[in-house]
Design a protein around this motif. Structure first.
Motif, PDB file in Angstrom:
ATOM      1  N   GLY A  99       0.823  -1.203   0.000  1.00  0.00           N
ATOM      2  CA  GLY A  99       0.000   0.000   0.000  1.00  0.00           C
ATOM      3  C   GLY A  99       0.859   1.255   0.000  1.00  0.00           C
ATOM      4  O   GLY A  99       2.068   1.203  -0.185  1.00  0.00           O
ATOM      5  N   VAL A 100       0.197   2.390   0.222  1.00  0.00           N
ATOM      6  CA  VAL A 100       0.899   3.680   0.161  1.00  0.00           C
ATOM      7  C   VAL A 100       1.505   3.993   1.525  1.00  0.00           C
ATOM      8  O   VAL A 100       0.786   4.107   2.517  1.00  0.00           O
ATOM      9  CB  VAL A 100      -0.073   4.795  -0.264  1.00  0.00           C
ATOM     10  CG1 VAL A 100       0.661   6.131  -0.337  1.00  0.00           C
ATOM     11  CG2 VAL A 100      -0.707   4.462  -1.615  1.00  0.00           C
ATOM     12  N   ILE A 101       2.842   4.121   1.562  1.00  0.00           N
ATOM     13  CA  ILE A 101       3.559   4.402   2.813  1.00  0.00           C
ATOM     14  C   ILE A 101       4.463   5.615   2.585  1.00  0.00           C
ATOM     15  O   ILE A 101       5.327   5.590   1.713  1.00  0.00           O
ATOM     16  CB  ILE A 101       4.389   3.183   3.255  1.00  0.00           C
ATOM     17  CG1 ILE A 101       3.456   2.009   3.573  1.00  0.00           C
ATOM     18  CG2 ILE A 101       5.240   3.526   4.471  1.00  0.00           C
ATOM     19  CD1 ILE A 101       4.174   0.735   3.880  1.00  0.00           C
ATOM     20  N   GLY A 102       4.249   6.640   3.365  1.00  0.00           N
ATOM     21  CA  GLY A 102       4.998   7.874   3.188  1.00  0.00           C
ATOM     22  C   GLY A 102       6.172   8.003   4.141  1.00  0.00           C
ATOM     23  O   GLY A 102       6.356   7.185   5.045  1.00  0.00           O
ATOM     24  N   PHE A 103       6.981   9.020   3.925  1.00  0.00           N
ATOM     25  CA  PHE A 103       8.082   9.468   4.771  1.00  0.00           C
ATOM     26  C   PHE A 103       9.333   8.598   4.700  1.00  0.00           C
ATOM     27  O   PHE A 103      10.427   9.083   4.947  1.00  0.00           O
ATOM     28  CB  PHE A 103       7.671   9.603   6.243  1.00  0.00           C
ATOM     29  CG  PHE A 103       6.881  10.834   6.507  1.00  0.00           C
ATOM     30  CD1 PHE A 103       7.498  12.063   6.556  1.00  0.00           C
ATOM     31  CD2 PHE A 103       5.524  10.772   6.681  1.00  0.00           C
ATOM     32  CE1 PHE A 103       6.770  13.218   6.770  1.00  0.00           C
ATOM     33  CE2 PHE A 103       4.777  11.915   6.900  1.00  0.00           C
ATOM     34  CZ  PHE A 103       5.401  13.146   6.957  1.00  0.00           C
ATOM     35  N   VAL A 104       9.214   7.299   4.375  1.00  0.00           N
ATOM     36  CA  VAL A 104      10.407   6.445   4.364  1.00  0.00           C
ATOM     37  C   VAL A 104      11.366   6.883   3.254  1.00  0.00           C
ATOM     38  O   VAL A 104      12.566   7.060   3.479  1.00  0.00           O
ATOM     39  CB  VAL A 104      10.023   4.962   4.192  1.00  0.00           C
ATOM     40  CG1 VAL A 104      11.264   4.088   4.072  1.00  0.00           C
ATOM     41  CG2 VAL A 104       9.171   4.508   5.364  1.00  0.00           C
ATOM     42  N   GLY A 105      10.836   7.079   2.045  1.00  0.00           N
ATOM     43  CA  GLY A 105      11.686   7.500   0.940  1.00  0.00           C
ATOM     44  C   GLY A 105      12.265   8.876   1.142  1.00  0.00           C
ATOM     45  O   GLY A 105      13.347   9.185   0.633  1.00  0.00           O
ATOM     46  N   LEU A 106      11.556   9.701   1.887  1.00  0.00           N
ATOM     47  CA  LEU A 106      12.052  11.051   2.159  1.00  0.00           C
ATOM     48  C   LEU A 106      13.097  11.052   3.271  1.00  0.00           C
ATOM     49  O   LEU A 106      14.145  11.718   3.172  1.00  0.00           O
ATOM     50  CB  LEU A 106      10.867  11.945   2.548  1.00  0.00           C
ATOM     51  CG  LEU A 106      11.175  13.388   2.933  1.00  0.00           C
ATOM     52  CD1 LEU A 106      11.737  14.147   1.740  1.00  0.00           C
ATOM     53  CD2 LEU A 106       9.915  14.078   3.449  1.00  0.00           C
ATOM     54  N   ALA A 107      12.836  10.294   4.341  1.00  0.00           N
ATOM     55  CA  ALA A 107      13.684  10.382   5.532  1.00  0.00           C
ATOM     56  C   ALA A 107      14.918   9.486   5.467  1.00  0.00           C
ATOM     57  O   ALA A 107      15.972   9.854   6.004  1.00  0.00           O
ATOM     58  CB  ALA A 107      12.854  10.013   6.765  1.00  0.00           C
TER      59      ALA A 107
ATOM     60  N   LEU B 229      -2.576  -0.853  14.414  1.00  0.00           N
ATOM     61  CA  LEU B 229      -2.329   0.356  13.632  1.00  0.00           C
ATOM     62  C   LEU B 229      -1.817  -0.005  12.245  1.00  0.00           C
ATOM     63  O   LEU B 229      -1.090  -0.978  12.067  1.00  0.00           O
ATOM     64  CB  LEU B 229      -1.294   1.232  14.346  1.00  0.00           C
ATOM     65  CG  LEU B 229      -1.727   1.837  15.685  1.00  0.00           C
ATOM     66  CD1 LEU B 229      -0.566   2.619  16.296  1.00  0.00           C
ATOM     67  CD2 LEU B 229      -2.939   2.729  15.513  1.00  0.00           C
ATOM     68  N   LYS B 230      -2.189   0.797  11.267  1.00  0.00           N
ATOM     69  CA  LYS B 230      -1.695   0.609   9.910  1.00  0.00           C
ATOM     70  C   LYS B 230      -0.264   1.139   9.809  1.00  0.00           C
ATOM     71  O   LYS B 230       0.107   2.120  10.454  1.00  0.00           O
ATOM     72  CB  LYS B 230      -2.600   1.319   8.907  1.00  0.00           C
ATOM     73  CG  LYS B 230      -3.990   0.710   8.805  1.00  0.00           C
ATOM     74  CD  LYS B 230      -3.926  -0.717   8.281  1.00  0.00           C
ATOM     75  CE  LYS B 230      -5.301  -1.322   8.129  1.00  0.00           C
ATOM     76  NZ  LYS B 230      -5.249  -2.722   7.680  1.00  0.00           N
ATOM     77  N   LEU B 231       0.511   0.494   8.952  1.00  0.00           N
ATOM     78  CA  LEU B 231       1.929   0.844   8.845  1.00  0.00           C
ATOM     79  C   LEU B 231       2.123   2.278   8.369  1.00  0.00           C
ATOM     80  O   LEU B 231       3.006   2.998   8.865  1.00  0.00           O
ATOM     81  CB  LEU B 231       2.604  -0.132   7.871  1.00  0.00           C
ATOM     82  CG  LEU B 231       4.119  -0.084   7.782  1.00  0.00           C
ATOM     83  CD1 LEU B 231       4.765  -0.167   9.144  1.00  0.00           C
ATOM     84  CD2 LEU B 231       4.618  -1.201   6.882  1.00  0.00           C
ATOM     85  N   GLY B 232       1.313   2.713   7.410  1.00  0.00           N
ATOM     86  CA  GLY B 232       1.437   4.084   6.921  1.00  0.00           C
ATOM     87  C   GLY B 232       1.121   5.104   8.001  1.00  0.00           C
ATOM     88  O   GLY B 232       1.713   6.198   8.029  1.00  0.00           O
ATOM     89  N   VAL B 233       0.221   4.767   8.913  1.00  0.00           N
ATOM     90  CA  VAL B 233      -0.109   5.666  10.015  1.00  0.00           C
ATOM     91  C   VAL B 233       1.077   5.781  10.966  1.00  0.00           C
ATOM     92  O   VAL B 233       1.439   6.881  11.419  1.00  0.00           O
ATOM     93  CB  VAL B 233      -1.362   5.150  10.762  1.00  0.00           C
ATOM     94  CG1 VAL B 233      -1.649   6.020  11.973  1.00  0.00           C
ATOM     95  CG2 VAL B 233      -2.561   5.111   9.833  1.00  0.00           C
ATOM     96  N   VAL B 234       1.715   4.643  11.260  1.00  0.00           N
ATOM     97  CA  VAL B 234       2.862   4.655  12.180  1.00  0.00           C
ATOM     98  C   VAL B 234       4.030   5.453  11.592  1.00  0.00           C
ATOM     99  O   VAL B 234       4.665   6.260  12.277  1.00  0.00           O
ATOM    100  CB  VAL B 234       3.303   3.210  12.491  1.00  0.00           C
ATOM    101  CG1 VAL B 234       4.574   3.207  13.341  1.00  0.00           C
ATOM    102  CG2 VAL B 234       2.193   2.470  13.224  1.00  0.00           C
TER     103      VAL B 234
END
Length: 346
Positions: free
Chosen positions: A267-275, A319-324
């Motif tokens: 699914g859609v997971i943010g911040f990892v590619g940025l951080a 909790l969903k991974l993208g939320v964490v």
């Protein structure tokens, strides 16, 4: 030319020496292995020491099923997705020469999520692998559009603006799918997919993600030397013989494949590619080529720890991974950005 790039980068990076790449990668691998062992060992169902011994000696036993059928593939998928996003983020930041770029800037994540939403709304969720395939097709379509644009236009700003527009359009179409969803169940499934998770993933999911990720990683690695030369400026790099259209195609196609495969798997997971690139940037003195593999390992580490936190935080519903990643990633990235801003002002 590479010597000139290294000397210039050394002056720009300030004092101190970068950690050697093999040593840094070995250190990151050891930390990642420790986190993976911890993630496999801990879970919602606690196991006694004797049960761990039984799981290791007999993988077909009930404790072995918990470790090798439920937890281990989940950790493997989290590590693969995190590595893909970290590598894609480092590649995009090098290509666009922008430390705030991430895989989502291309719009691939949004269109890939749209593909998954369409599959769920069409009732294809019952077919094994249909959602993942639809998400990957969406990513490939978006990636092909971005690659065509990157080969035609020289300016990185054009790529960023097109990616923003594509991301907004993909988000709008996904909202339309929500609006026209045939049932509340389908709406809930779409929402759950878009929030990102590696729950209930198995070894088949890991193997399915591995092929496009390996191709994407090879393309990004091929672009590494060009990204390093690009630190001199696009005009100087071009005069030194760097084929810019080919570099853009390698970098964009590789990042699109990595991002699409990650969205298809989790699914859609943010911040990892940025951080992730920012976690190791100081250790490689901001070298766009040397930062690629450490960023992949940092991304894998981040997502394995985030998934472990998602499992262990005591809530009625997991909790969903993208939320964490958003809850912990946003403040952590704000601190990193604040520290980095001091060097930008210097």
């Amino acid at each position: 030319m590479s010597g000139l790039v290294r000397r210039r980068r050394g002056r720009d990076a300030g004092q101190g020496r970068a950690m050697s790449l093999p040593r840094l990668c070995l250190l990151m691998l050891l930390v990642l292995a420790g986190a993976a062992i911890l993630a496999v060992s801990l879970g919602e169902t606690p196991l006694a020491l004797s049960q761990y011994v039984q799981a290791l000696s007999n993988p077909a036993s009930p404790p072995g099923e918990v470790l090798w059928t439920i937890r281990a593939p989940r950790v493997a998928v989290a590590a693969l997705v995190g590595a893909a996003l970290g590598l894609a983020g480092a590649t995009m930041q090098g290509l666009l020469r922008n430390p705030l770029a991430d895989p989502g800037v291309l719009g691939v994540s949004a269109v890939s999520g749209l593909g998954a939403a369409l599959a769920i709304a069409a009732g294809l969720a019952v077919a094994p692998g249909a959602i993942e395939l639809s998400a990957l097709v969406g990513a490939l379509v978006a990636g092909a559009m971005v690659v065509a644009l990157a080969a035609r236009f020289r300016e990185p700003e054009a790529l960023i603006l097109f990616g923003v527009a594509l991301s907004a359009f993909g988000g709008a179409l996904t909202a339309l799918v929500f609006n026209l969803s045939p049932s509340p169940v389908a709406t809930a499934e779409i929402l759950a997919w878009l929030m990102g998770s590696v729950e209930n993933r198995d070894w088949t999911d890991a193997a399915r993600a591995l092929v496009p990720m390996a191709i994407g990683a090879a393309l990004c690695a091929r672009a590494g030397q060009g990204l390093r030369m690009l630190t001199l400026g696009e005009e100087a790099a071009r005069m030194s013989g760097l084929p810019m259209p080919r570099l853009r195609v390698y970098a964009v196609a590789g990042s699109a494949l990595l991002t699409g495969a990650a969205v298809a798997a989790a699914g859609v997971i943010g911040f990892v590619g940025l951080a992730a690139p920012h976690l190791v940037r100081a250790l490689v003195k901001d070298d766009p080529k040397r930062i690629l593999w450490p960023s992949a390992l940092a991304g894998a580490l981040l997502l394995v720890l985030a998934d472990l936190a998602a499992r262990l935080i005591p809530t009625d519903q997991e909790l969903k991974l993208g939320v964490v990643t958003a809850l912990f990633g946003a403040p952590a990235f704000a601190i990193l950005a604040w520290r980095a801003s001091r060097s930008w002002r210097a």
